[in-house]
Each structure stands twice: as structure tokens, then as C-alpha cells.
Design an enzyme around this catalytic site. Structure first.
Site, short mmCIF file in Angstrom:
data_model
loop_
_atom_site.label_atom_id
_atom_site.label_comp_id
_atom_site.label_asym_id
_atom_site.label_seq_id
_atom_site.Cartn_x
_atom_site.Cartn_y
_atom_site.Cartn_z
N ASP A 48 -4.29 -5.61 -2.14
CA ASP A 48 -5.72 -5.46 -2.38
C ASP A 48 -6.24 -6.54 -3.32
OD1 ASP A 48 -5.73 -3.30 -0.74
OD2 ASP A 48 -6.06 -1.80 -2.30
N GLU A 88 -5.10 -9.54 -3.82
CA GLU A 88 -5.15 -10.83 -3.14
C GLU A 88 -6.33 -10.88 -2.18
OE1 GLU A 88 -3.66 -14.73 -2.09
OE2 GLU A 88 -3.51 -13.40 -3.81
N ASP A 102 -9.14 -9.19 -2.53
CA ASP A 102 -10.33 -9.30 -3.37
C ASP A 102 -10.52 -10.73 -3.85
OD1 ASP A 102 -10.89 -6.64 -3.07
OD2 ASP A 102 -9.92 -6.03 -4.94
N SER A 120 -20.80 0.34 0.22
CA SER A 120 -19.58 0.12 -0.56
C SER A 120 -19.97 -0.26 -1.98
CB SER A 120 -18.74 -0.98 0.09
OG SER A 120 -19.48 -2.17 0.17
N LEU A 121 -18.99 -0.38 -2.86
CA LEU A 121 -19.24 -0.72 -4.26
C LEU A 121 -18.78 -2.13 -4.57
CD1 LEU A 121 -18.01 2.52 -6.09
CD2 LEU A 121 -20.36 1.91 -5.49
N GLU A 137 -15.18 7.97 -13.27
CA GLU A 137 -14.41 8.86 -12.39
C GLU A 137 -13.21 8.10 -11.82
OE1 GLU A 137 -17.08 10.03 -9.29
OE2 GLU A 137 -18.72 10.45 -10.68
N LYS A 195 -11.00 6.44 -9.12
CA LYS A 195 -11.25 5.89 -7.78
C LYS A 195 -10.04 6.21 -6.91
CE LYS A 195 -12.48 1.67 -5.28
NZ LYS A 195 -11.36 1.75 -4.33
N ASP A 231 -7.70 6.31 -3.82
CA ASP A 231 -7.46 5.32 -2.77
C ASP A 231 -7.37 6.01 -1.42
OD1 ASP A 231 -7.09 2.85 -1.70
OD2 ASP A 231 -4.99 2.66 -2.26
N ARG A 262 -17.24 5.71 7.11
CA ARG A 262 -18.25 4.75 6.68
C ARG A 262 -18.57 3.77 7.81
NH1 ARG A 262 -16.29 1.67 1.96
NH2 ARG A 262 -17.52 3.02 0.60
N GLU A 275 -14.25 11.36 -0.19
CA GLU A 275 -13.08 10.53 0.11
C GLU A 275 -12.00 11.42 0.72
OE1 GLU A 275 -11.73 6.38 -0.63
OE2 GLU A 275 -13.64 7.41 -0.89
N TYR A 331 -18.08 13.52 -4.02
CA TYR A 331 -18.54 12.93 -5.28
C TYR A 331 -19.99 12.50 -5.28
CZ TYR A 331 -17.30 8.78 -2.52
OH TYR A 331 -17.19 7.86 -1.51
N LYS A 354 -20.61 5.01 -12.91
CA LYS A 354 -21.89 5.33 -12.28
C LYS A 354 -22.93 5.68 -13.34
CE LYS A 354 -19.67 7.55 -8.27
NZ LYS A 354 -19.50 8.83 -7.55
N LYS A 369 -11.21 -2.09 -10.76
CA LYS A 369 -9.89 -1.97 -10.14
C LYS A 369 -8.79 -2.34 -11.12
CE LYS A 369 -10.62 -2.22 -5.21
NZ LYS A 369 -10.06 -2.78 -3.96
N CYS A 380 16.25 -19.71 17.31
CA CYS A 380 16.59 -18.36 16.85
C CYS A 380 17.88 -18.38 16.03
CB CYS A 380 16.75 -17.43 18.06
SG CYS A 380 17.31 -15.77 17.63
N CYS A 427 20.69 -16.47 18.29
CA CYS A 427 21.21 -16.96 19.56
C CYS A 427 20.98 -18.45 19.80
CB CYS A 427 20.63 -16.16 20.72
SG CYS A 427 18.85 -16.43 20.97
N CYS A 463 11.58 -15.22 19.39
CA CYS A 463 12.66 -15.68 20.26
C CYS A 463 12.38 -15.13 21.66
CB CYS A 463 14.00 -15.17 19.74
SG CYS A 463 15.36 -15.43 20.90
N CYS A 505 19.12 -12.09 23.54
CA CYS A 505 19.46 -12.37 22.15
C CYS A 505 20.15 -11.15 21.55
CB CYS A 505 18.18 -12.69 21.36
SG CYS A 505 18.42 -12.83 19.58
#
Length: 540
Positions: A34, A36, A38, A83-84, A114, A116, A118, A137, A172, A224, A289, A313, A407, A410, A429, A434
Site C-alpha cells: 500500500d 508503495e 501511495d 474516498s479519503l 477512529e 481505519k 482495512d 463503493r 466497512e 461509521y 474527522k 496511514k 528455463c 529444462c 517456459c 518441463c
């Protein structure tokens, strides 16, 4: 970076993020963490802020969430399900609060913090207190109608304790960690790929076309927030709203802290991070919030996110270690997968010695070299993955890596799959003979989730393939006791038990046979659907 190079990078980011969105939202098989993902989105937004003329309506920066899926009716949300915006930075939280204070001069602001959870965002529609419809969503405006599947979730009341004419709730759907571990254990026993994290397991469970499958998954709900409301006066503060939802019979996030300023908000975020590992579900952050609902209307929203809320996050637990080597695995479909061989390191409750590198493209993009110090993390605290290298620790002895063009099992020249745009994805392959593919196909056929042949584990399968006794699944049914009992760690009794187990597999259900064949993209779910649609193999 020149404008031309920036424009090229912008196009690369758009395509890369689209691929990852498809893997995450549609296939429920994320390729990167996540954090990466973001980072890529943030780089895209930064480029587009400097060059707004590059923004197109279908840019990933303009999307609210995922997309609708095939096989479901669609539902248009009465109020958009946004979304947030998210951050990993205390400074950005402070800036977010400062902006709200500037736009609401003279108001005394309070904030709720609150957990979050997942999971998968959901909209729940109640009419006169009765649950009538639920939707994902989707793209924020239109989502998948998953009403039938939601009805199987025990924590979702089908009738509220009050009966307002219309009450649309936001919530959620998530999978508790104990259920996540059980489902992955079952999938591995069935020869299926385990879910990478609880969020994807929840999404995959809720989007089953057969509600009976969803009913077997221990999904849970928290509510929520609000969507459309008619005929009832709702509390004017978030903290009171959550208490009201509890009185209606709904579960809500816990714990919730009310904070009066930036310092208290950051302290609540830190405290939540300290205690969240004791929760029975996965959290990946905190949601801040504005507490008073009427003030939210004055702040409004951007095209994709409200201005009165932000997700903070938490950084995934990471560790550094040495990348000692890269081995290449050949799967039953011929796909070549690079695997990082690591100096063992303790991370998130277990010792990690190997981690996925996904594919050659990821290795090059992250500039990972043999001998590097690397940062690893567990996606969803389950699947180890290499996040990045630490180039400042290099000595000059590190070696760049490329997948072999033949490969490793083989020696057959490998071929590369391409997308419709001609872009390469996986190396495979093509040799169906194989040894690695044969072992994989035989092992898959014998697995618990397919033909469930007791005694035919990896060790035995490796032996019968290596000895040339079996080259395809049909050869299994020609095996005789004398040739099996001469194998290592086998005797006459064990050999007879195996032959009897193979014979007994002839009475398995049709879907097990279809699944056991290992057809590309035909998992257990698709095999069951085919078996329901066709009475026997000849009619398929």
C-alpha cells in the site's frame, strides 16, 4: 527533469497505476505494498499539479476508488461515496487542520480519531428500519449490488431498532484476523493462491457470485457514517452519531477519541498505533474527522474526497537485511518467478528468509541487485515482499539481475506474455514437458482441493516424476504397487495405500476434476460454476 522527461514519466505512472489498480481492486491480488502504491499516486499528483494540462478524465488521480465488477447489477449511490485523502506525515495532518480552521473562522473545532479498518467500503440502505440494499463503493458514483451477500453477515442487522423512512449508512466490511488465517489455510490446502491481506480476502469474499460461498466466510461490519437520510433527526456530532448507531443495533469503530486541537489529534493517532496490534482485525491507519456534522457541509469536498476528513496511514513494519541471492521458480503453468534469498531477519512475528520479487519489471524499477541491503515488509503482515534497495550501503560488488532467457529446469527458451498494448508482463517456459511444470501439475491434481489423493505429497510427486513413472495425470492411474514400493521411504503397505487412494479419486465430484486439470485462470470457483452448468465432462 526536463518537461519532455516529466511528460514521459507521467505516462509511465498512469499506466503503472492502472495495472496496480486492476490487480488490487479487480483481481484482489496486489503486486506492491500500500505504501508503495501511495508513493506512485503521490508522484502522479505532484506532476499533474505542475502540469494541469496533462490531466485527463480517466487519469488515476481523478478516480474515487475501484470500479464495478462483472457479474453484479449496479447501484447508483444516492449520495456519492467518496474516498479519503491520506497521509503518512504529522505535518500534513497539522496543515489539514489549519486549513479547516482558516475556512471556518470563529468556530471552535473538535475532531474524532477512529481506527481505519482495512476492509471494503460499503453503502447500506434501510427503509423503515429494514435492510433493503447494499452496494460497494465502486467508482464512488456507482457500485456493485451485493445485497444478497451482505445478508449473510451476522453483524449486519436486517432490521434496526428504530424505523426511519430512509437511512443510508456508510461502513466497512472486513475479515477478522482469525478468519483470514483460516481461509488462507483452506485455500492453500485446496491448491489455491492465498489472499495477500485481509482487505483482499474481504473483497474476494463479498464479491462471490454465489452467496453460499460468502456465507462460509466470517465477514464482519462496522458502520461509521451517513449517506442519504429522510424522516429522522440525526445527531449533529460524529461522536454522538456513533453512539446512536450502536443504539440502532449496529457495530461501530472502537476506540474513538475526541480531540480539540492538533496536538491532541496527533497524540490520539500515536496511541491508536500503540494499541492496534491487540485488535482482532487489521488496521492500516487512523481516520481524522471534523466532529460537528453541520460544519462539514460548509467545508464541502473536492472532486474525490471530503475536506473535513483525512486518513493517516501507519507505516508498515519493515526490516533491513542482506539479499544473498535470487532464485527462479518455475510454476505449473510455466511462469518464472524470482524469489529473494535473504539473510534471515525477524519481522512482524516470524523469521523471514525468502520474499517475493514478483517479476523482472519490479526488480528493475526498484533497482534491486544481488548483494544489496534491502528493506522488506509483510503486506498485511502475511506475505513478505522486498520494498526497495538501500543503495547508500553498496560496496560496488553488487550484481544486477536478469531473468534467464531459458528455463532453469529444462533449458527451453522462455517466451514473454504481452498485454493488448504490447507491453511485456511475465516470462514463461513454453515446454509442457518441463519437469517443473509436470511436478506442479501432478502436485496440483493430487492436492486436497482437487482430487485429494492421500499420500501424494510433494516428496512422492518429485520422486515419481524424477523416476519417469509419471508424466501426466493419466499416468497416475497406471501406477502399480511394485514400482511404487521401491521408492524412497515407501514400503508395500504405503504403496498399496497410495494405489487405493488414487483409485478412490475416480469418484470425486466433477468440479474437482476440472479444477485439478490446472487450466489457466480456472480456479475452484470457476470449476464449480462449470460443473453446475454442465452435467458431465462430455457436455462441456
Amino acid at each position: 527533469m526536463t518537461s519532455e522527461r516529466e511528460h514521459l514519466r507521467h505516462r509511465e505512472l498512469v499506466e503503472e497505476i492502472r495495472r496496480h489498480e486492476h490487480a488490487y481492486y479487480i483481481l484482489h491480488r496486489p503486486v506492491i505494498s500500500d505504501s508503495e502504491f501511495d508513493r506512485l499516486e503521490r508522484e502522479l499528483r505532484d506532476l499533474e499539479s505542475r502540469h494541469p494540462e496533462w490531466i485527463t478524465p480517466d487519469s488515476p488521480s481523478q478516480r474515487v476508488g475501484g470500479s464495478v465488477s462483472e457479474g453484479f447489477q449496479t447501484v447508483r449511490h444516492a449520495v456519492p461515496l467518496m474516498s479519503l485523502d491520506n497521509t503518512y506525515s504529522d505535518e500534513e495532518v497539522a496543515a489539514f487542520i489549519a486549513r479547516a480552521e482558516k475556512q471556518l473562522p470563529g468556530e471552535t473545532l473538535e475532531w474524532t480519531v477512529e481506527p481505519k479498518i482495512d476492509g471494503l467500503s460499503i453503502s447500506l440502505r434501510f427503509e423503515h428500519g429494514v435492510f433493503v440494499q447494499g452496494a460497494t463503493r465502486g467508482d464512488g458514483t456507482t457500485g456493485d449490488d451485493v445485497t444478497a451477500n451482505l445478508r449473510t453477515i451476522r453483524s449486519l442487522p436486517l432490521k434496526l431498532k428504530e424505523s426511519p423512512p430512509l437511512l443510508e449508512l456508510r461502513g466497512e466490511i472486513y475479515l477478522p484476523l482469525a478468519g483470514f488465517r483460516r481461509i488462507n489455510s483452506e485455500r492453500e490446502s485446496a491448491g489455491e493462491e492465498p489472499f495477500s491481506n485481509p482487505r483482499n480476502a474481504a473483497a474476494g469474499s463479498l464479491k462471490q457470485l454465489d452467496p453460499r460461498i460468502t456465507a462460509k466466510r466470517p465477514l464482519a461490519l462496522v458502520a461509521y457514517g451517513l449517506g442519504a437520510v429522510e424522516g429522522v433527526e440525526v445527531p449533529s456530532e460524529q461522536s454522538a452519531l456513533l453512539q446512536w448507531l450502536v443504539e440502532l443495533g449496529l457495530p461501530v469503530p472502537e476506540p474513538v477519541t475526541v480531540a480539540r486541537n492538533t496536538e491532541e489529534v496527533l497524540r490520539a493517532i500515536t496511541e491508536l498505533d500503540r494499541i492496534r496490534r491487540d485488535f482482532g482485525y487489521e488496521t492500516d491507519g487512523a481516520v481524522v474527522k471534523l466532529n460537528r456534522l453541520p460544519l462539514r457541509e460548509r467545508l464541502g469536498s473536492t472532486a474525490k474526497a471530503p475536506r473535513w476528513a483525512m486518513a493517516y496511514k501507519y507505516a508498515a513494519e519493515q526490516a533491513q537485511t542482506q539479499l544473498k541471492g535470487i532464485t527462479v521458480q518455475v510454476g505449473r503453468t510455466g511462469k518464472l518467478t524470482p524469489v529473494a534469498e535473504l539473510e534471515p531477519v525477524f519481522l512482524a512475528g516470524s523469521t523471514v528468509a525468502r520474499a517475493t520479487l514478483h517479476n523482472e519489471e519490479e526488480i528493475r524499477r526498484k533497482d534491486i541487485r544481488i548483494g544489496d541491503r534491502v528493506v522488506i515488509e509483510k503486506a498485511g503482515e502475511v506475505i513478505p515482499a522486498v520494498v526497495r534497495s538501500v543503495p547508500e550501503c553498496r560496496t560496488g560488488s553488487e550484481l544486477e539481475f536478469s531473468l534467464p532467457r531459458s528455463c532453469p529446469e529444462c533449458g527451453t527458451p522462455v517466451t514473454r506474455e504481452t498485454t493488448s498494448e504490447g507491453e511485456g508482463i511475465d516470462w514463461r517456459c513454453p515446454n509442457l514437458d518441463c519437469p517443473a511444470q509436470i511436478r506442479g501439475r501432478i502436485g496440483h491434481w493430487c492436492s486436497r482441493g482437487a482430487m485429494d489423493i492421500d499420500g501424494a505429497g510433494d516428496v512422492l510427486v518429485n520422486q515419481i516424476v524424477q523416476k519417469g513413472l509419471v508424466r501426466d495425470v493419466a499416468d497416475l492411474y497406471r501406477l502399480q504397487v511394485p514400482e511404487v514400493q521401491n521408492l524412497e521411504r515407501m514400503g508395500e503397505k504405503s504403496a498399496r495405500n497410495l494405489i487405493e487412494a488414487i483409485e478412490g479419486s475416480k469418484s470425486r465430484d466433477l468440479w474437482r476434476l476440472v479444477f485439478g486439470l490446472g487450466i489457466l485462470h480456472v480456479g475452484a470457483g470457476a470449476a464449480k460454476a462449470l460443473a453446475r452448468a454442465f452435467p458431465d465432462l462430455d457436455s462441456m
